[in-house]
Motif scaffolding. Sequence first.
Motif, short mmCIF file in Angstrom:
data_model
loop_
_atom_site.label_atom_id
_atom_site.label_comp_id
_atom_site.label_asym_id
_atom_site.label_seq_id
_atom_site.Cartn_x
_atom_site.Cartn_y
_atom_site.Cartn_z
N LYS A 140 10.95 19.70 -6.61
CA LYS A 140 12.12 20.21 -7.31
C LYS A 140 11.90 20.20 -8.81
N GLU A 141 12.72 21.00 -9.49
CA GLU A 141 12.64 21.05 -10.94
C GLU A 141 13.27 19.79 -11.54
N ARG A 142 12.79 19.41 -12.70
CA ARG A 142 13.39 18.30 -13.41
C ARG A 142 14.83 18.65 -13.76
N GLN A 191 13.24 13.90 -11.44
CA GLN A 191 12.52 14.96 -10.74
C GLN A 191 12.14 14.46 -9.37
#
Length: 123
Positions: free
Chosen positions: A43-45, A39
């Motif tokens: 930002k998204e994982r 991650q």
Amino acid sequence: QVQLVESGGGLVQAGGSLRLSCAASGRTFSRYGMGWFRQAPGKERETVATISNGGTTFYVDSVKGRFTISRDNAKNTVYLQMNSLKPEDTAVYYCAAHKSGIGYTDYTAYDFWGHGTQVTVSS
């Protein structure tokens, strides 16, 4: 319950290499599907690589040919060898375990998580 502890992160120049390790507690490590996820700030994982209890692997397209996931059941450890690192690989890297043994690509499916290790790649 499984406890996971990641290590091996750090600061490296672009083009360099790092090997991440994830040590698991307990006697049932060999049954679990394992994965590495990352991650970046804001930002998204995302899923980086996964390995089933049978050794089947998956890699996200952006790391294919550069990263290798492996496991040593005798040592209760899963590894992520990262070569040819790029600045866009900078993130906190997490390992996770899934009780079913499958190397799910959906990170939300995983049951147990480590606390993460920071990887920073400078340009």
